[in-house]
Scaffold this active site. Sequence first.
Site, PDB file in Angstrom:
ATOM      1  N   ALA A 124       0.801  -1.226   0.000  1.00  0.00           N
ATOM      2  CA  ALA A 124       0.000   0.000   0.000  1.00  0.00           C
ATOM      3  C   ALA A 124       0.837   1.280   0.000  1.00  0.00           C
ATOM      4  CB  ALA A 124      -0.922   0.002   1.210  1.00  0.00           C
ATOM      5  N   ASN A 190       1.126  -3.148   8.177  1.00  0.00           N
ATOM      6  CA  ASN A 190       2.063  -3.623   7.157  1.00  0.00           C
ATOM      7  C   ASN A 190       2.941  -2.491   6.651  1.00  0.00           C
ATOM      8  OD1 ASN A 190       1.235  -6.512   6.661  1.00  0.00           O
ATOM      9  ND2 ASN A 190      -0.724  -5.455   6.538  1.00  0.00           N
ATOM     10  N   HIS A 220      -1.456   7.317   3.701  1.00  0.00           N
ATOM     11  CA  HIS A 220      -0.154   6.962   4.277  1.00  0.00           C
ATOM     12  C   HIS A 220       0.817   8.100   4.023  1.00  0.00           C
ATOM     13  CE1 HIS A 220      -1.576   2.889   4.842  1.00  0.00           C
ATOM     14  NE2 HIS A 220      -1.962   2.859   3.589  1.00  0.00           N
TER      15      HIS A 220
HETATM   16  N1  LIG Z   1       1.893  -4.816   2.611  1.00  0.00           N
HETATM   17  C1  LIG Z   1       0.799  -4.063   2.589  1.00  0.00           C
HETATM   18  O1  LIG Z   1       0.854  -2.861   2.324  1.00  0.00           O
HETATM   19  C2  LIG Z   1      -0.517  -4.685   2.864  1.00  0.00           C
HETATM   20  C3  LIG Z   1      -0.637  -5.970   3.346  1.00  0.00           C
HETATM   21  N2  LIG Z   1      -1.856  -6.518   3.616  1.00  0.00           N
HETATM   22  C4  LIG Z   1      -1.920  -7.870   4.179  1.00  0.00           C
HETATM   23  O2  LIG Z   1      -2.313  -8.757   3.157  1.00  0.00           O
HETATM   24  C5  LIG Z   1      -3.001  -9.861   3.717  1.00  0.00           C
HETATM   25  C6  LIG Z   1      -4.268 -10.151   2.908  1.00  0.00           C
HETATM   26  O3  LIG Z   1      -5.094  -9.026   2.892  1.00  0.00           O
HETATM   27  P1  LIG Z   1      -6.590  -9.095   2.332  1.00  0.00           P
HETATM   28  O4  LIG Z   1      -6.625  -9.867   1.075  1.00  0.00           O
HETATM   29  O5  LIG Z   1      -7.125  -7.734   2.362  1.00  0.00           O
HETATM   30  O6  LIG Z   1      -7.288  -9.971   3.493  1.00  0.00           O
HETATM   31  P2  LIG Z   1      -8.612 -10.853   3.400  1.00  0.00           P
HETATM   32  O7  LIG Z   1      -8.987 -11.133   4.822  1.00  0.00           O
HETATM   33  O8  LIG Z   1      -9.608 -10.249   2.505  1.00  0.00           O
HETATM   34  O9  LIG Z   1      -8.110 -12.197   2.709  1.00  0.00           O
HETATM   35  C7  LIG Z   1      -7.156 -13.033   3.258  1.00  0.00           C
HETATM   36  C8  LIG Z   1      -7.463 -14.436   2.790  1.00  0.00           C
HETATM   37  O10 LIG Z   1      -6.383 -15.295   3.144  1.00  0.00           O
HETATM   38  C9  LIG Z   1      -6.910 -16.479   3.720  1.00  0.00           C
HETATM   39  N3  LIG Z   1      -5.953 -17.032   4.670  1.00  0.00           N
HETATM   40  C10 LIG Z   1      -5.633 -16.566   5.893  1.00  0.00           C
HETATM   41  N4  LIG Z   1      -4.720 -17.351   6.476  1.00  0.00           N
HETATM   42  C11 LIG Z   1      -4.454 -18.330   5.598  1.00  0.00           C
HETATM   43  C12 LIG Z   1      -3.600 -19.466   5.628  1.00  0.00           C
HETATM   44  N5  LIG Z   1      -2.836 -19.727   6.686  1.00  0.00           N
HETATM   45  N6  LIG Z   1      -3.568 -20.265   4.536  1.00  0.00           N
HETATM   46  C13 LIG Z   1      -4.346 -20.015   3.462  1.00  0.00           C
HETATM   47  N7  LIG Z   1      -5.195 -18.965   3.391  1.00  0.00           N
HETATM   48  C14 LIG Z   1      -5.243 -18.134   4.439  1.00  0.00           C
HETATM   49  C15 LIG Z   1      -8.196 -16.040   4.395  1.00  0.00           C
HETATM   50  O11 LIG Z   1      -9.082 -17.124   4.507  1.00  0.00           O
HETATM   51  P3  LIG Z   1      -9.659 -17.552   5.955  1.00  0.00           P
HETATM   52  O12 LIG Z   1     -10.173 -16.289   6.565  1.00  0.00           O
HETATM   53  O13 LIG Z   1     -10.701 -18.540   5.626  1.00  0.00           O
HETATM   54  O14 LIG Z   1      -8.491 -18.116   6.696  1.00  0.00           O
HETATM   55  C16 LIG Z   1      -8.726 -15.001   3.420  1.00  0.00           C
HETATM   56  O15 LIG Z   1      -9.524 -15.570   2.413  1.00  0.00           O
HETATM   57  C17 LIG Z   1      -3.263  -9.484   5.189  1.00  0.00           C
HETATM   58  O16 LIG Z   1      -2.294 -10.142   5.995  1.00  0.00           O
HETATM   59  C18 LIG Z   1      -2.981  -8.013   5.249  1.00  0.00           C
HETATM   60  O17 LIG Z   1      -2.494  -7.628   6.522  1.00  0.00           O
HETATM   61  C19 LIG Z   1      -3.002  -5.829   3.359  1.00  0.00           C
HETATM   62  C20 LIG Z   1      -2.929  -4.548   2.882  1.00  0.00           C
HETATM   63  C21 LIG Z   1      -1.690  -3.862   2.629  1.00  0.00           C
HETATM   64  O1  LIG Z   2      -3.578   0.642   3.464  1.00  0.00           O
HETATM   65  C1  LIG Z   2      -3.456  -0.594   3.466  1.00  0.00           C
HETATM   66  O2  LIG Z   2      -3.755  -1.286   2.496  1.00  0.00           O
HETATM   67  C2  LIG Z   2      -2.926  -1.394   4.610  1.00  0.00           C
HETATM   68  C3  LIG Z   2      -2.287  -0.709   5.693  1.00  0.00           C
HETATM   69  O3  LIG Z   2      -2.511   0.420   5.987  1.00  0.00           O
HETATM   70  C4  LIG Z   2      -1.336  -1.454   6.474  1.00  0.00           C
HETATM   71  O4  LIG Z   2      -1.482  -2.661   6.566  1.00  0.00           O
HETATM   72  O5  LIG Z   2      -0.397  -0.833   6.987  1.00  0.00           O
END
Ligand SMILES: NC(=O)C1=CN([C@@H]2O[C@H](COP(=O)(O)OP(=O)(O)OC[C@H]3O[C@@H](n4cnc5c(N)ncnc54)[C@H](OP(=O)(O)O)[C@@H]3O)[C@@H](O)[C@H]2O)C=CC1
Ligand SMILES: O=C([O-])CC(=O)C(=O)O
Length: 267
Positions: A124, A190, A220
């Site tokens: 992000a 993140n 951000h």
């Molecule tokens: N680097 C960055 O800037 C950002 C990072 N992120 C991170 O990205 C990740 C995904 O975000 P987002 O798609 O919005 O989240 P969502 O909750 O929409 O989707 C995550 C999916 O991953 C699945 N999941 C969770 N744990 C596992 C596992 N151990 N094995 C397989 N599948 C799994 C969940 O299924 P179930 O719930 O059934 O387990 C869910 O379907 C999060 O960790 C978030 O913190 C998000 C935004 C920005």
């Molecule tokens: O903006 C986003 O997608 C996620 C975010 O702030 C974070 O995880 O730090």
Amino acid sequence: MLHITMIGCGAIGVGVLELLEQDPQLCVDAVIASAGSAELVRQRLASFRQPPQVLTALPADARPDLLVECAGHKAIEEHVLPALERGIACLIVSVGALSEVGLVERLEAAAARGNTRIELLPGAIGGIDALSAAKVGGLDSVDYIGRKPARAWKNTPAEQLCELDSLSEPTVIFEGSAREAARLYPKNANVAATLSLAGLGLDRTRVTLIADPLSEDNVHQFQARGAFGGFEMSLRGKPLPANPKTSALTVYSVVRALGNHAHAISI
Ligand SMILES: NC(=O)C1=CN([C@@H]2O[C@H](COP(=O)(O)OP(=O)(O)OC[C@H]3O[C@@H](n4cnc5c(N)ncnc54)[C@H](OP(=O)(O)O)[C@@H]3O)[C@@H](O)[C@H]2O)C=CC1
Ligand SMILES: O=C([O-])CC(=O)C(=O)O
């Protein structure tokens, strides 16, 4: 063509799959879902032209070119570490997970044993290239402010600090180190963790988090100072309808990173 396995098929995963359908050089053959949601994920993917196979773990004989994590912190332990040991290059979007003590070292050791690499995606936030280049010359300070609509802080410790549904003005819900931000707000930290890893580390990166009922965007902002000079960045990310905690730019960041592995020119 690059063969990819994706972990997680939520807001980011589905967005990435939709965009990759148009790229003939990239093919997501399989998606790893949690055991409890594999059927739901199959239904979610039913409308795709060539739906990826839905698995709950990487089969022992699978050798994707890349494994891309779009799932969450537990997925790193469950799927990324074992894949690295097997020599599979991994891309990680849940960078906040790396604030857990010892996880960076475990990932490095697993990658070294598998003779492969880990790529942390900017997600992000932008400017990570400049920040990490500035680190080479020496950084003095990195200060980050994360501002999101009140609804993005649901199911977080912010609920104990204020009434999110009736908030009428921007409210600071956290001030402290990036390490503490990641511990308290793992799904919203993140960016803080990414800035820390690129810059001054989790203990010296200062973080302010704001619940803002007047904002529709995930904003951000960071500023960095050091031998290179100074740097201010402000990014207003549109939240994904499927998950307001997540900015749409994160989806594009994954698509860009995968494209850079497949296309002749990387940018
Ligand atoms: N680097 C960055 O800037 C950002 C990072 N992120 C991170 O990205 C990740 C995904 O975000 P987002 O798609 O919005 O989240 P969502 O909750 O929409 O989707 C995550 C999916 O991953 C699945 N999941 C969770 N744990 C596992 C596992 N151990 N094995 C397989 N599948 C799994 C969940 O299924 P179930 O719930 O059934 O387990 C869910 O379907 C999060 O960790 C978030 O913190 C998000 C935004 C920005
Ligand atoms: O903006 C986003 O997608 C996620 C975010 O702030 C974070 O995880 O730090």
